[in-house]
Structures are given as C-alpha cells and as structure tokens.
Design an enzyme around this catalytic site. Sequence first.
Site, PDB file in Angstrom:
ATOM      1  N   ILE A 153      -1.197  -0.849  -4.407  1.00  0.00           N
ATOM      2  CA  ILE A 153      -2.348   0.051  -4.472  1.00  0.00           C
ATOM      3  C   ILE A 153      -1.822   1.480  -4.375  1.00  0.00           C
ATOM      4  O   ILE A 153      -1.209   1.859  -3.382  1.00  0.00           O
ATOM      5  CB  ILE A 153      -3.368  -0.229  -3.357  1.00  0.00           C
ATOM      6  CG1 ILE A 153      -3.845  -1.688  -3.436  1.00  0.00           C
ATOM      7  CG2 ILE A 153      -4.550   0.727  -3.464  1.00  0.00           C
ATOM      8  CD1 ILE A 153      -4.853  -2.072  -2.370  1.00  0.00           C
ATOM      9  N   PHE A 189       0.828  -1.205   0.000  1.00  0.00           N
ATOM     10  CA  PHE A 189       0.000   0.000   0.000  1.00  0.00           C
ATOM     11  C   PHE A 189       0.863   1.256   0.000  1.00  0.00           C
ATOM     12  O   PHE A 189       1.807   1.370   0.785  1.00  0.00           O
ATOM     13  CB  PHE A 189      -0.878   0.053   1.253  1.00  0.00           C
ATOM     14  CG  PHE A 189      -2.017  -0.924   1.272  1.00  0.00           C
ATOM     15  CD1 PHE A 189      -3.309  -0.511   0.970  1.00  0.00           C
ATOM     16  CD2 PHE A 189      -1.805  -2.254   1.616  1.00  0.00           C
ATOM     17  CE1 PHE A 189      -4.370  -1.416   1.005  1.00  0.00           C
ATOM     18  CE2 PHE A 189      -2.856  -3.159   1.653  1.00  0.00           C
ATOM     19  CZ  PHE A 189      -4.144  -2.739   1.346  1.00  0.00           C
ATOM     20  N   ASP A 190       0.519   2.186  -0.879  1.00  0.00           N
ATOM     21  CA  ASP A 190       0.984   3.548  -0.682  1.00  0.00           C
ATOM     22  C   ASP A 190       0.232   4.068   0.542  1.00  0.00           C
ATOM     23  O   ASP A 190      -0.785   3.486   0.939  1.00  0.00           O
ATOM     24  CB  ASP A 190       0.672   4.384  -1.921  1.00  0.00           C
ATOM     25  CG  ASP A 190       1.075   5.835  -1.767  1.00  0.00           C
ATOM     26  OD1 ASP A 190       2.125   6.100  -1.162  1.00  0.00           O
ATOM     27  OD2 ASP A 190       0.322   6.708  -2.240  1.00  0.00           O
ATOM     28  N   MET A 191       0.693   5.150   1.145  1.00  0.00           N
ATOM     29  CA  MET A 191      -0.008   5.643   2.329  1.00  0.00           C
ATOM     30  C   MET A 191      -0.832   6.899   2.052  1.00  0.00           C
ATOM     31  O   MET A 191      -2.050   6.900   2.209  1.00  0.00           O
ATOM     32  CB  MET A 191       0.977   5.948   3.460  1.00  0.00           C
ATOM     33  CG  MET A 191       0.282   6.399   4.748  1.00  0.00           C
ATOM     34  SD  MET A 191       1.434   6.888   6.040  1.00  0.00           S
ATOM     35  CE  MET A 191       2.022   8.464   5.398  1.00  0.00           C
TER      36      MET A 191
END
Length: 229
Positions: free
Chosen positions: A164, A6-8
């Site tokens: 994502i 995951f990107d944040m």
Amino acid sequence: MKAIIFDMDGVLIDSEPLHVLADSQAFQKLNIELPEGYLDKYVGVSDSAMWKELILEFDIEKDLKEILNMQLSTKMKLLKKSSLTAIDGIKELLQELYSQSIPIAVASSSPTIFIKTVLKKIRLEKYFSLIVSGEDVRNGKPEPDIFLKTAEILGVEPEDCVVIEDSKNGVIAAKRASMKCIGYAHVDSAKQDVSKADLIVSSIRDLSIQSIDKIENKQIYKKFEQNID
C-alpha cells in the site's frame, strides 16, 4: 495474499506536512531558496538519496551526515510536538489483518528511529511484525530493494505480497518487485501519479481482506521498461 506491506508516510500517518516543514527549515539554515513544489519528485525517496543529489546540485559545503543529523533532529522535535494521528481507517484495517494472522510489515524510506517513534505515537506498533527502513538497503525507492528485502525476511514470495503506497516512487518500486500494489490517492498526494497501481482508492476504509485478496496484478515493471521522469 500472504503478507501486506505498508508504506508509512502518507499511508499510516499524514506526515508529509511535517517533512515539508523540516525540509524548509533545513534549506533556510543552508541559505537556499527552492521553487514551490521543487521537492515533489523526492516524495517516497530516502533523505539520504535526496540530499546526495541536492548537495551536488546546489554545491552545499556541509557533508551528508551533518545534514541528515540536522534534518532528523528537526523531524523528531516536530513529531513529538505534533498532534498527528493515524490515517482514517488504518487501525481498523490493521486489526482485521492482525486478527487473521496475516503478516504485516512497514517498508518506509524514513530512518528506523523515526518509523518506530511514529508507530509508538499513533499506537500501532503492536500490529507490525517487521520494520524495514531506507537505511537497511543500498538502493531506495523507486528501486525495489526495500520491498524485496521485506519479503525475504518475512519468508514470502514477492508475488504473494500486497503493498500500500501513496507515492509515484513507491508504486514503481512495488511493481518492480513484482508485487501487487494499492495506490492510496489522498488529498495531500494529489501531485503523485499512482496510476500504475493495481488498485487505486481514495480512502483506506475502502479496503478489507476480501477486497485486497481479489486484486489482480495487472502489470509487472521492468527496470529498463520504465522511465520515471
């Protein structure tokens, strides 16, 4: 699918307004006026990479370390005062992945301390087995370094990872890493081109283990083939 990355910012939490405000305050202190939307091209890029370019472009006298410390301090204060919560649907998706023992990592251009503070604030830290920040790699997004390092630490082949992302630079980085990529096209990312992602969704609630596992990698980016301008 053997791991989800995951990107944040903009994926786990809608923190882009916070970053915009921190950037605005930084430029005010530096007495620099920027046209609206000027920094859009830096979404997904590390603060260090952004400021290296801006220092040269605007002939800023302060050194990089001083500016980064000033900006990070501002972001931490804004974050602690904010009422930000996790993006709708994220907790449920993480719970589903976690229950199936699928490795979950964060690969974000933000500094490590900011990532950890965000995850603690939105109460998601227990779900992530690994955090990799822009500080941990030489080249930030859109280069693939951060995703390749994440896969290496997890012990998973890049082709078996799904990323994502909500930014153009992030999608390019994921594809250059030979990973499958889901583009999260939400309201605040309207100016970001995520069309090169393998799947595009407008809500995290559209995602599940089953839907993610069925994604086909439609194309692989080669550095020399993609012009990101």
